[in-house]
Write a protein that holds these residues in place. Sequence first.
Motif, PDB file in Angstrom:
ATOM      1  N   THR A  92       0.802  -1.216   0.000  1.00  0.00           N
ATOM      2  CA  THR A  92       0.000   0.000   0.000  1.00  0.00           C
ATOM      3  C   THR A  92       0.843   1.278   0.000  1.00  0.00           C
ATOM      4  OG1 THR A  92      -0.137  -0.015   2.428  1.00  0.00           O
ATOM      5  CG2 THR A  92      -1.886  -1.148   1.203  1.00  0.00           C
ATOM      6  N   ALA A  93       2.027   1.250   0.624  1.00  0.00           N
ATOM      7  CA  ALA A  93       2.836   2.463   0.728  1.00  0.00           C
ATOM      8  C   ALA A  93       4.283   2.108   1.036  1.00  0.00           C
ATOM      9  CB  ALA A  93       2.289   3.391   1.815  1.00  0.00           C
ATOM     10  N   SER A  94       5.185   3.085   0.758  1.00  0.00           N
ATOM     11  CA  SER A  94       6.604   2.927   1.078  1.00  0.00           C
ATOM     12  C   SER A  94       7.122   4.259   1.615  1.00  0.00           C
ATOM     13  CB  SER A  94       7.394   2.499  -0.163  1.00  0.00           C
ATOM     14  OG  SER A  94       8.762   2.303   0.158  1.00  0.00           O
ATOM     15  N   HIS A  95       7.814   4.202   2.758  1.00  0.00           N
ATOM     16  CA  HIS A  95       8.329   5.414   3.408  1.00  0.00           C
ATOM     17  C   HIS A  95       9.857   5.336   3.507  1.00  0.00           C
ATOM     18  CE1 HIS A  95       4.357   6.855   5.069  1.00  0.00           C
ATOM     19  NE2 HIS A  95       4.061   5.606   4.730  1.00  0.00           N
TER      20      HIS A  95
ATOM     21  N   GLY B 152       1.132   4.678  -7.544  1.00  0.00           N
ATOM     22  CA  GLY B 152       1.003   5.487  -6.351  1.00  0.00           C
ATOM     23  C   GLY B 152       1.325   6.950  -6.602  1.00  0.00           C
TER      24      GLY B 152
ATOM     25  N   ALA C  78       7.243   9.622   0.859  1.00  0.00           N
ATOM     26  CA  ALA C  78       6.396   8.441   0.906  1.00  0.00           C
ATOM     27  C   ALA C  78       5.702   8.267  -0.434  1.00  0.00           C
ATOM     28  CB  ALA C  78       5.363   8.554   2.013  1.00  0.00           C
TER      29      ALA C  78
ATOM     30  N   LEU D  27       2.372   6.728  -1.642  1.00  0.00           N
ATOM     31  CA  LEU D  27       1.095   6.281  -1.098  1.00  0.00           C
ATOM     32  C   LEU D  27       0.190   5.727  -2.205  1.00  0.00           C
ATOM     33  CD1 LEU D  27       0.367   9.307   1.288  1.00  0.00           C
ATOM     34  CD2 LEU D  27       1.653   7.213   1.780  1.00  0.00           C
ATOM     35  N   ASP D  28      -0.883   5.072  -1.761  1.00  0.00           N
ATOM     36  CA  ASP D  28      -1.914   4.556  -2.691  1.00  0.00           C
ATOM     37  C   ASP D  28      -1.304   3.665  -3.763  1.00  0.00           C
ATOM     38  OD1 ASP D  28      -3.752   6.084  -1.247  1.00  0.00           O
ATOM     39  OD2 ASP D  28      -3.465   7.822  -2.571  1.00  0.00           O
TER      40      ASP D  28
END
Length: 199
Positions: free
Chosen positions: A102-105, A120, A131, A133-134
């Motif tokens: 769902t996400a990467s930070h 995303g 980040a 997101l989506d």
Amino acid sequence: MTSGPEPARGVAGPDSGPASSLRAAGTLTSAGRRGLVGGALGAFLLFSIWPQAGLRVQDSGDCLLFLPLGEGEPLELSWRHSVDGILVRDRFTSRGGVLTLTASHQPFFAAGLGGIQGRGRIVGTAGHGLAILDMDEPIASLPLRVGTLEVAHSLRHRGQIHDLSRDYAHRRIELSVVNGPRLWSWLTCPRRLPTGSAS
């Protein structure tokens, strides 16, 4: 004219009185206990065969770890970049029984990281991090070569940390969402304690 003795009234027979009451109570208690044991056993069997979704971590088909994972429940895989040493935190969940990214930070986009068109959206986060997101990327099975303690591959789940590098460094593992009887996960996956609490 004389008559025989009248039957005694109010005299307890052999099957009456406190002793008889105790025996009856004991019989009822024994039957009640059998009912409770049977009910508990039935409930346990039903609970054991009831399906449970979760993340299965395996190596060549052998289950290493099982983490219950409900629909939409968050899961995080964190690791340190081998070149820049930055902490990367990839967020997953279960959607329709499939592991979904769902996400990467990360603080910044190091070598091999970064956004891909149509995958995303990139936003800034508190602390000047980045980040994606989506992402909503379904992954049937995620292969992972577990790094050393310096790489620090770990799973964060329900407030607990599971240190993959400590237990499975240099091993090629696979992460996937499965759904099967609880008893199956108990028998095929070892019970490993988490290594700490997630901050």
